[in-house]
Scaffold this active site. Structure first.
Site, PDB file in Angstrom:
ATOM      1  N   TYR A 232       0.880  -1.155   0.063  1.00  0.00           N
ATOM      2  CA  TYR A 232       0.006  -0.050  -0.137  1.00  0.00           C
ATOM      3  C   TYR A 232       0.949   1.177  -0.156  1.00  0.00           C
ATOM      4  O   TYR A 232       1.679   1.418   0.878  1.00  0.00           O
ATOM      5  CB  TYR A 232      -0.914  -0.088   1.232  1.00  0.00           C
ATOM      6  CG  TYR A 232      -1.857   1.329   1.320  1.00  0.00           C
ATOM      7  CD1 TYR A 232      -2.860   1.478   0.535  1.00  0.00           C
ATOM      8  CD2 TYR A 232      -1.571   2.331   2.156  1.00  0.00           C
ATOM      9  CE1 TYR A 232      -3.320   2.866   0.511  1.00  0.00           C
ATOM     10  CE2 TYR A 232      -2.069   3.444   2.438  1.00  0.00           C
ATOM     11  CZ  TYR A 232      -3.097   3.732   1.572  1.00  0.00           C
ATOM     12  OH  TYR A 232      -3.817   4.842   1.468  1.00  0.00           O
TER      13      TYR A 232
ATOM     14  N   ASP B 145       0.061  15.734   5.465  1.00  0.00           N
ATOM     15  CA  ASP B 145      -0.884  15.364   4.663  1.00  0.00           C
ATOM     16  C   ASP B 145      -2.311  16.355   4.553  1.00  0.00           C
ATOM     17  O   ASP B 145      -2.992  16.052   5.360  1.00  0.00           O
ATOM     18  CB  ASP B 145      -1.280  14.059   5.034  1.00  0.00           C
ATOM     19  CG  ASP B 145      -2.480  13.288   4.030  1.00  0.00           C
ATOM     20  OD1 ASP B 145      -2.531  13.740   3.086  1.00  0.00           O
ATOM     21  OD2 ASP B 145      -3.005  12.363   4.486  1.00  0.00           O
TER      22      ASP B 145
ATOM     23  N   ASP C  30      -2.827   5.300  -2.715  1.00  0.00           N
ATOM     24  CA  ASP C  30      -4.010   6.455  -2.197  1.00  0.00           C
ATOM     25  C   ASP C  30      -3.926   7.397  -3.556  1.00  0.00           C
ATOM     26  O   ASP C  30      -3.273   7.996  -4.192  1.00  0.00           O
ATOM     27  CB  ASP C  30      -3.537   6.994  -1.169  1.00  0.00           C
ATOM     28  CG  ASP C  30      -4.330   8.252  -0.552  1.00  0.00           C
ATOM     29  OD1 ASP C  30      -5.412   8.590  -1.365  1.00  0.00           O
ATOM     30  OD2 ASP C  30      -4.038   8.865   0.585  1.00  0.00           O
TER      31      ASP C  30
ATOM     32  N   ASP D 183      -6.175  10.191  -3.086  1.00  0.00           N
ATOM     33  CA  ASP D 183      -6.782  11.064  -2.398  1.00  0.00           C
ATOM     34  C   ASP D 183      -8.531  11.415  -3.008  1.00  0.00           C
ATOM     35  O   ASP D 183      -9.102  10.628  -3.057  1.00  0.00           O
ATOM     36  CB  ASP D 183      -5.907  12.441  -2.717  1.00  0.00           C
ATOM     37  CG  ASP D 183      -4.708  12.365  -2.019  1.00  0.00           C
ATOM     38  OD1 ASP D 183      -4.727  11.731  -0.740  1.00  0.00           O
ATOM     39  OD2 ASP D 183      -3.664  12.681  -2.454  1.00  0.00           O
TER      40      ASP D 183
ATOM     41  N   HIS E  53      -7.758   4.234  -4.148  1.00  0.00           N
ATOM     42  CA  HIS E  53      -9.019   4.825  -3.492  1.00  0.00           C
ATOM     43  C   HIS E  53      -9.319   6.165  -3.778  1.00  0.00           C
ATOM     44  O   HIS E  53      -8.357   7.125  -3.599  1.00  0.00           O
ATOM     45  CB  HIS E  53      -8.874   4.306  -2.098  1.00  0.00           C
ATOM     46  CG  HIS E  53      -7.981   4.709  -1.142  1.00  0.00           C
ATOM     47  ND1 HIS E  53      -7.964   6.233  -0.593  1.00  0.00           N
ATOM     48  CD2 HIS E  53      -6.830   4.175  -0.812  1.00  0.00           C
ATOM     49  CE1 HIS E  53      -6.956   6.298   0.138  1.00  0.00           C
ATOM     50  NE2 HIS E  53      -6.078   5.124   0.160  1.00  0.00           N
TER      51      HIS E  53
ATOM     52  N   GLU F  25     -11.702   9.553  -2.351  1.00  0.00           N
ATOM     53  CA  GLU F  25     -12.711   9.782  -0.923  1.00  0.00           C
ATOM     54  C   GLU F  25     -13.519  11.118  -1.459  1.00  0.00           C
ATOM     55  O   GLU F  25     -13.417  11.382  -2.696  1.00  0.00           O
ATOM     56  CB  GLU F  25     -11.632  10.209   0.011  1.00  0.00           C
ATOM     57  CG  GLU F  25     -10.734  11.506  -0.372  1.00  0.00           C
ATOM     58  CD  GLU F  25      -9.615  11.268   0.677  1.00  0.00           C
ATOM     59  OE1 GLU F  25      -9.412  12.542   1.323  1.00  0.00           O
ATOM     60  OE2 GLU F  25      -8.688  10.557   0.572  1.00  0.00           O
TER      61      GLU F  25
ATOM     62  N   CYS G  86      -5.426  14.086   6.341  1.00  0.00           N
ATOM     63  CA  CYS G  86      -5.578  12.693   6.716  1.00  0.00           C
ATOM     64  C   CYS G  86      -6.731  12.461   7.424  1.00  0.00           C
ATOM     65  O   CYS G  86      -7.508  13.139   8.160  1.00  0.00           O
ATOM     66  CB  CYS G  86      -4.342  12.802   7.840  1.00  0.00           C
ATOM     67  SG  CYS G  86      -4.331  11.009   8.786  1.00  0.00           S
TER      68      CYS G  86
ATOM     69  N   ARG H  39     -13.929   5.442  -1.088  1.00  0.00           N
ATOM     70  CA  ARG H  39     -13.697   5.727   0.437  1.00  0.00           C
ATOM     71  C   ARG H  39     -14.618   6.969   0.948  1.00  0.00           C
ATOM     72  O   ARG H  39     -14.934   7.892   0.210  1.00  0.00           O
ATOM     73  CB  ARG H  39     -12.175   6.093   0.794  1.00  0.00           C
ATOM     74  CG  ARG H  39     -11.930   6.935   1.906  1.00  0.00           C
ATOM     75  CD  ARG H  39     -10.546   7.019   2.115  1.00  0.00           C
ATOM     76  NE  ARG H  39     -10.330   8.428   3.155  1.00  0.00           N
ATOM     77  CZ  ARG H  39      -9.022   8.693   3.526  1.00  0.00           C
ATOM     78  NH1 ARG H  39      -8.214   8.073   3.139  1.00  0.00           N
ATOM     79  NH2 ARG H  39      -9.088   9.686   4.255  1.00  0.00           N
TER      80      ARG H  39
ATOM     81  N   GLU I 255     -13.734   5.104   6.493  1.00  0.00           N
ATOM     82  CA  GLU I 255     -12.653   5.679   7.087  1.00  0.00           C
ATOM     83  C   GLU I 255     -13.047   6.367   8.649  1.00  0.00           C
ATOM     84  O   GLU I 255     -14.193   6.764   8.697  1.00  0.00           O
ATOM     85  CB  GLU I 255     -12.070   6.705   6.297  1.00  0.00           C
ATOM     86  CG  GLU I 255     -11.055   7.685   7.014  1.00  0.00           C
ATOM     87  CD  GLU I 255      -9.547   6.938   7.336  1.00  0.00           C
ATOM     88  OE1 GLU I 255      -9.912   5.681   8.011  1.00  0.00           O
ATOM     89  OE2 GLU I 255      -8.616   7.280   7.066  1.00  0.00           O
TER      90      GLU I 255
ATOM     91  N   ASN J  21      -8.639   0.697   7.421  1.00  0.00           N
ATOM     92  CA  ASN J  21      -7.541   1.463   7.557  1.00  0.00           C
ATOM     93  C   ASN J  21      -6.921   1.348   8.920  1.00  0.00           C
ATOM     94  O   ASN J  21      -7.300   1.996   9.921  1.00  0.00           O
ATOM     95  CB  ASN J  21      -7.636   2.570   7.191  1.00  0.00           C
ATOM     96  CG  ASN J  21      -6.282   3.792   6.943  1.00  0.00           C
ATOM     97  OD1 ASN J  21      -5.022   3.291   6.923  1.00  0.00           O
ATOM     98  ND2 ASN J  21      -6.748   4.980   7.110  1.00  0.00           N
TER      99      ASN J  21
END
Length: 324
Positions: free
Chosen positions: A59, A74, A102, A104, A129, A131, A139, A182, A212, A235
């Protein structure tokens, strides 16, 4: 004569044995072999360490990418170029080990999300993923996250699915990627609203769900039950909002993938801080017996030195005949 796999350096494959990274990940998700455990890596060294340890899936952490490439937190500062360049390098170290990365928010509207998906596919990433935070995200285990509305989030998922369809039409299996939806909606909108977003994303074509920041073991189990048969990703951020799970506990709760994004980052941070303090305070650093015996070649070997020498020799090179 075609070489056998035994003759090839680590990470190479030939002919009919080749399966795309996305295909390999889909096989893992569809198997009964247990949960897919992914260490979080953020550069070539940490990826090599994880590969050498025998992990079958990696990952790439967005936070680790921001910190290692930019020296920044982040907070939505990384760009598509930052992320896909890093992901492509990590993926290329061993095409037989799928990389989940990721992505984002997709870095913009639907057209930009499509560009992101196509770039990740071209880079050899097995899964990404997306989001539902605003572009200036943070984050998932920090407070104060802002969300886009449901329509904007679902447009991201729809754009990702359409981009994958376009790449599959052009490239066949090589155009595939596993899409992970996500949501960070739990913190501000609650459990039911968060699950509703995930269920709608799955209906649009997302392959995996990612809730998440859930805050109890029961919430995690309920999410897996409600979203079945869709695989659900956990996660695992020690000290974050989510209770601590081992891989076995996550599997028992119903999760199919567990990522440990901060694994390498936390280890490197602690070790490097200690080393810097030691040098600053004492003017030197202690040398272990292993370091004394191996020298710098120990680290070079960990990142593929012998594979490089073997490949150079097979290609007819002579640069390293005298050793290194």
């Amino acid at each position: 004569m075609t070489p056998s796999l035994d003759d090839l350096p680590h990470g190479y494959s030939v002919g009919p044995v080749h399966r795309t990274p996305a295909t390999r990940l889909r096989e893992m998700l569809n198997s009964n072999d247990g949960i897919v455990t992914c260490p979080g890596v953020y550069d070539g060294l940490t990826a090599r360490i994880a590969l050498n340890a025998g992990f079958k899936c990696l990952y790439m952490t967005g936070a680790g990418t921001a910190i290692s490439r930019l020296g920044m937190p982040d907070l939505g500062i990384t760009t598509l170029q930052d992320m896909v360049t890093n992901a492509g390098m990590i993926a290329s170290l061993d095409w037989t080990v799928p990389l989940i990365a990721d992505a984002d928010t997709g870095y913009g509207g639907p057209l930009m999300v499509a560009r992101t998906v196509e770039a990740y596919i071209s880079a050899g990433v097995a899964a990404l993923h997306l989001e539902d935070q605003v572009v200036n995200k943070r984050c998932g285990h920090l407070l104060g996250k802002e969300l886009v509305d449901e329509a904007a989030y679902l447009s991201r998922i729809r754009a990702a699915v359409l981009a994958r369809e376009r790449m599959r039409a052009a490239m066949g299996d090589a155009g595939d990627i596993v899409l992970i939806a996500r949501t960070d909606a739990l913190q501000s909108l609650g459990f039911e609203a968060a699950l509703d977003r995930l269920q709608k994303a799955i209906e649009l074509g997302a392959d995996v769900a990612f809730l998440e920041g859930f805050t109890s073991v029961q919430q995690g189990k309920d999410a897996c039950d409600r979203l079945t048969p869709t695989p659900v990703l956990l996660n695992m951020v020690p000290g974050g909002a989510t209770p601590n799970f081992t891989s076995a506990e996550a599997q028992e709760a119903g999760f199919k993938i567990i990522i440990f994004p901060g694994l390498m980052l936390a280890a490197a941070y602690g070790s490097c801080v200690a080393a810097a303090v030691e040098l600053k305070d004492s003017g030197t650093i202690a040398v272990t017996e292993k370091q004394r015996k191996e020298g710098p070649k120990g680290i070079f070997t960990a990142v593929g030195l012998l594979d490089c020498l073997t490949f150079d020799k097979k290609a007819g090179g002579t640069s390293y005949e005298g050793g290194v």
